[in-house]
Design an enzyme around this catalytic site. Structure first.
Site, short mmCIF file in Angstrom:
data_model
loop_
_atom_site.label_atom_id
_atom_site.label_comp_id
_atom_site.label_asym_id
_atom_site.label_seq_id
_atom_site.Cartn_x
_atom_site.Cartn_y
_atom_site.Cartn_z
N HIS A 173 -10.20 -5.67 -1.72
CA HIS A 173 -8.81 -5.82 -1.32
C HIS A 173 -8.72 -6.11 0.17
O HIS A 173 -9.60 -5.74 0.94
CB HIS A 173 -7.98 -4.58 -1.67
CG HIS A 173 -8.50 -3.29 -1.12
ND1 HIS A 173 -9.63 -2.65 -1.63
CD2 HIS A 173 -8.06 -2.50 -0.12
CE1 HIS A 173 -9.84 -1.53 -0.96
NE2 HIS A 173 -8.91 -1.41 -0.04
N HIS A 187 -11.85 -8.01 -11.39
CA HIS A 187 -12.45 -6.87 -10.70
C HIS A 187 -13.75 -7.31 -10.02
O HIS A 187 -14.71 -7.70 -10.68
CB HIS A 187 -12.75 -5.73 -11.67
CG HIS A 187 -13.29 -4.52 -10.97
ND1 HIS A 187 -12.48 -3.53 -10.47
CD2 HIS A 187 -14.56 -4.18 -10.64
CE1 HIS A 187 -13.22 -2.61 -9.88
NE2 HIS A 187 -14.50 -2.99 -9.97
N ASP A 245 0.87 -1.17 0.00
CA ASP A 245 0.00 0.00 0.00
C ASP A 245 0.92 1.22 0.00
O ASP A 245 1.89 1.27 0.73
CB ASP A 245 -0.87 -0.02 1.26
CG ASP A 245 -1.93 1.06 1.27
OD1 ASP A 245 -1.56 2.25 1.13
OD2 ASP A 245 -3.11 0.73 1.43
N HIS A 296 -12.59 -1.81 -5.46
CA HIS A 296 -12.10 -3.09 -5.99
C HIS A 296 -11.70 -3.84 -4.72
O HIS A 296 -10.86 -3.37 -3.95
CB HIS A 296 -10.88 -2.85 -6.89
CG HIS A 296 -10.31 -4.09 -7.52
ND1 HIS A 296 -10.04 -4.17 -8.87
CD2 HIS A 296 -9.91 -5.28 -7.00
CE1 HIS A 296 -9.52 -5.35 -9.14
NE2 HIS A 296 -9.43 -6.04 -8.01
#
Length: 142
Positions: free
Chosen positions: A100, A46, A30, A98
Site C-alpha cells: 500500500h 494481494h 486510512d 498487503h
C-alpha cells in the site's frame, strides 16, 4: 488472503471511505488519518510488498498515484505539500502485509507528521559507494 484486512476492505467485507476505485486499485482513507485526507492506495491483487510486483501490475498501480495525489491536494486549499510513503517489511514500518501507498497531505510543519532522515554523509568512502553501486547494478533487470 483470507485474513488480510486490506483484502477484506477491497471485497467490501469491512467498510471504508473510498475515494477512488477501478479494476486494479482501491484508494480509501486510512482510519488513523495522520492528517486530514490521509489516503491509502492498494492494489486489488494481494501482493505483499514492492518486491512482489510484476512490471504490469506495478505500472497499473503506480500510474494512478499522481492523479489521486492531485485530487487530494485540489480538495483543500490548506494542503501545502504531501508525503508519499510506501513501506516494505516490518523493519520499514509496514504494518499490513498487503502492499500500500500512503498519501499524507501536509498542512504545516507542525501537523503531527514527521520523518527523520539520518545524515551519514562521508561515512562510506568513494570506493565503498562504487562497490555498493556495482553490486546493485549486477541485479538490475531490463
Amino acid at each position: 488472503m483470507d485474513d488480510c484486512i486490506f483484502c477484506k476492505i477491497i471485497n467490501n467485507e469491512i467498510p471504508s471511505t473510498t475515494i477512488y476505485e477501478d479494476d486494479d486499485i482501491k484508494a480509501f482513507f486510512d482510519v488513523s488519518q495522520v492528517t486530514p485526507g490521509h489516503t491509502l492506495v492498494v492494489p486489488k491483487k494481494h501482493v505483499k510488498d514492492i518486491f512482489a510486483y510484476d512490471e504490469d501490475l506495478a505500472q497499473r498501480v503506480f500510474k494512478k498515484i499522481p492523479m489521486i495525489a492531485r485530487a487530494i491536494k485540489a480538495s483543500n486549499p490548506k494542503i501545502i505539500g504531501m508525503n508519499i510513503c510506501q513501506n516494505n517489511g516490518e523493519v520499514a514500518y509496514q504494518s499490513v502485509m498487503h502492499s500500500h501507498v500512503h498519501l499524507v497531505p501536509r498542512y504545516s510543519k507542525d501537523d503531527d507528521f514527521s520523518m527523520h532522515w539520518g545524515d551519514n554523509t562521508g561515512v562510506a568512502s568513494d570506493g565503498q559507494l562504487k562497490q555498493r553501486a556495482e553490486n546493485i547494478k549486477q541485479h538490475l533487470e531490463d
